[in-house]
Enzyme design. Structure first.
Site, PDB file in Angstrom:
ATOM      1  N   CYS A   7     -17.573 -42.371 -79.605  1.00  0.00           N
ATOM      2  CA  CYS A   7     -17.067 -41.170 -79.017  1.00  0.00           C
ATOM      3  C   CYS A   7     -17.695 -40.656 -77.670  1.00  0.00           C
ATOM      4  O   CYS A   7     -18.953 -41.083 -77.254  1.00  0.00           O
ATOM      5  CB  CYS A   7     -16.930 -39.872 -80.093  1.00  0.00           C
ATOM      6  SG  CYS A   7     -15.907 -38.740 -79.787  1.00  0.00           S
ATOM      7  N   ASP A 123     -19.610 -33.893 -89.571  1.00  0.00           N
ATOM      8  CA  ASP A 123     -20.635 -34.048 -88.505  1.00  0.00           C
ATOM      9  C   ASP A 123     -21.925 -32.931 -88.926  1.00  0.00           C
ATOM     10  O   ASP A 123     -21.772 -32.135 -89.960  1.00  0.00           O
ATOM     11  CB  ASP A 123     -20.044 -33.602 -87.281  1.00  0.00           C
ATOM     12  CG  ASP A 123     -20.687 -33.967 -85.874  1.00  0.00           C
ATOM     13  OD1 ASP A 123     -21.536 -34.692 -86.077  1.00  0.00           O
ATOM     14  OD2 ASP A 123     -20.054 -33.930 -84.861  1.00  0.00           O
TER      15      ASP A 123
END
Length: 204
Positions: A7, A123
């Site tokens: 990412c 996360d």
């Protein structure tokens, strides 16, 4: 098979290397406050040069659904990663599959998690105004419980040095990496990417 998402991409050469090394998905951040933010036009130019079989993931934060759908179409995205407080009803308005970040919710609320009905992402917890890419680890214990029931991606300061332990501990559907494979925000470190995928291949 473990799905690896890289990412925070802003450059074609980084996206191409990640693809060549075996990444399942590539993430482009459309959050203006992020140091890894990518413009729609730049993402579009990168994506048009990538193979069709790699997932192109747009990362959004508490945006109107209409804007998400417009960027999805304009940039050629195949998945929308929603990193804020988006509800299950909101997610159903998105016109591509959703990857929903859940670390800022009550993780014991299984009724809520059931309602999402999509891939989930664990996360590290939010730090101030930073909703991701903080360089902190996520809660692997909570992630392991969730991954046993839901399709879960694990994120949070994962890299070559801890990826094996993370996978063994959580058994996720996939992993999502950004800051740990960077040279600077938005610029990937090619040596770190090589090291990461070498560790993953040796683990298979």
């Amino acid at each position: 098979m473990l799905r690896v998402k890289i990412c925070g991409l802003t450059r074609y050469e980084d996206a191409k290397l990640a693809t060549d090394l075996g990444a399942w998905g590539l993430g482009f951040i459309f959050v203006d406050s992020s140091p890894r933010a990518c413009t729609v036009e730049r993402a579009k130019q990168i994506i048009r040069r990538l193979p069709s079989d790699v997932q192109k993931v747009g990362v959004f934060l508490n945006e109107p659904a209409e804007r998400v759908n417009r960027i999805v179409e304009e940039a050629g995205l195949t998945i929308a990663q929603l990193h804020g407080l988006e509800t299950p009803d909101y997610c159903r308005r998105i016109e591509v599959p959703v990857l929903k970040a859940i670390q800022n919710f009550d993780l014991d609320d299984t009724d809520l998690l059931d309602q999402y009905g999509c891939m989930l992402l664990m996360d590290a917890p939010r730090v101030g105004d930073e909703w991701g890419g903080t360089g902190h680890e996520s809660d692997w214990n909570a992630a392991r419980t969730i991954a046993a029931k839901y399709p879960l991606f694990l994120a949070g300061n994962l890299g070559a040095t801890n990826i094996k332990r993370a996978i063994a501990s959580v058994n996720p559907l996939g992993v999502d990496l950004s800051s740990s494979v960077e040279e600077s925000p938005g610029v990937k470190d090619h040596r770190r990417l090589h090291d990461l995928f070498e560790v993953l291949q040796n683990d298979s």
